[in-house]
Design an enzyme around this catalytic site. Sequence first.
Site, PDB file in Angstrom:
ATOM      1  N   ASP A 249      13.728 -39.003  58.219  1.00  0.00           N
ATOM      2  CA  ASP A 249      12.554 -38.512  57.492  1.00  0.00           C
ATOM      3  C   ASP A 249      11.642 -39.639  57.020  1.00  0.00           C
ATOM      4  O   ASP A 249      10.850 -39.452  56.079  1.00  0.00           O
ATOM      5  CB  ASP A 249      12.966 -37.659  56.287  1.00  0.00           C
TER       6      ASP A 249
ATOM      7  N   SER B 295       0.007 -48.129  44.716  1.00  0.00           N
ATOM      8  CA  SER B 295       0.351 -48.357  46.111  1.00  0.00           C
ATOM      9  C   SER B 295       1.815 -48.764  46.237  1.00  0.00           C
ATOM     10  O   SER B 295       2.693 -48.070  45.742  1.00  0.00           O
ATOM     11  CB  SER B 295      -0.597 -49.413  46.698  1.00  0.00           C
TER      12      SER B 295
ATOM     13  N   ASP C  93      -8.622 -41.155  49.824  1.00  0.00           N
ATOM     14  CA  ASP C  93      -7.793 -42.337  50.071  1.00  0.00           C
ATOM     15  C   ASP C  93      -7.510 -42.443  51.571  1.00  0.00           C
ATOM     16  O   ASP C  93      -6.836 -41.574  52.137  1.00  0.00           O
ATOM     17  CB  ASP C  93      -6.479 -42.216  49.298  1.00  0.00           C
TER      18      ASP C  93
ATOM     19  N   HIS D  52      -8.531 -45.543  47.777  1.00  0.00           N
ATOM     20  CA  HIS D  52      -7.286 -46.224  47.433  1.00  0.00           C
ATOM     21  C   HIS D  52      -7.416 -47.047  46.157  1.00  0.00           C
ATOM     22  O   HIS D  52      -6.454 -47.205  45.409  1.00  0.00           O
ATOM     23  CB  HIS D  52      -6.851 -47.112  48.604  1.00  0.00           C
TER      24      HIS D  52
END
Length: 245
Positions: free
Chosen positions: A174, A92, A197, A225
């Site tokens: 972006d 993560s 996830d 996740h």
Amino acid sequence: MCMTLLMFCVLHDLFKGSGQTDFGPQLKSLNKDHFTIVAWDPRGYGRSIPPNRNFPLEFFHRDAKDAVDLMQASSNIGKALNFSRFSMLGWSDGGITALIAAAQYTFLINKLVVWGSNAYVTEDDIKLYNAVRDVSKWSERMRKPMEEMYGSEYFAKTWAAWVDGICQFAKRPDGNICREVLPQIHCPTLIVQGLKDPMVPNFHAEFLHKHIKGSRLHLMPEGKHNLHLRFSEEFNQIVEEFLLQ
């Protein structure tokens, strides 16, 4: 010769919030005959309090430097572990930190494994983060372990600050977090992605795979996740095989 694995743990991972709790199956079951394992809590998390956690725009780069300073032999900090080279595992936010470290300290990193990680944020990501901003609406199963570790006030305050911290990247072109560093990663890299996830959609893993030259992408159809916890045996085997090749 043993490799050294540096594991990252951050509050975003929605679990108990320290290296010991978030990587229990890895700390227990990865082959100690082949690996020396270091579990690290970034500043403001787990056992690295004080200081309290904050989220300036460069917090991922700060965490990357802290991690490398802890590990490397040439560090000036008092508790450096004196490893001249090592491999990194990041989950993560920890994966983002590991990506930055691998790009900036190429001479130190043997191999890299990341999962549940992203190099930019989209408006859809922001909606996901804001949907879980209010921890009082979390299930007790998800909220209680965090409150037991941090206290309800620190946990709620820090989680809300994290949401603000990650959302600030949406203001950059972006939604950039670390897109520009991906081509600078030259070490063998394994990207693991759970196809279910809910926090980090699959296109993020595909983007990493496309922009990290020579990287491998391993998809886990039932993974969410926390795939390294839910499917720890499978995950550990995948990681060990990659690191020992």
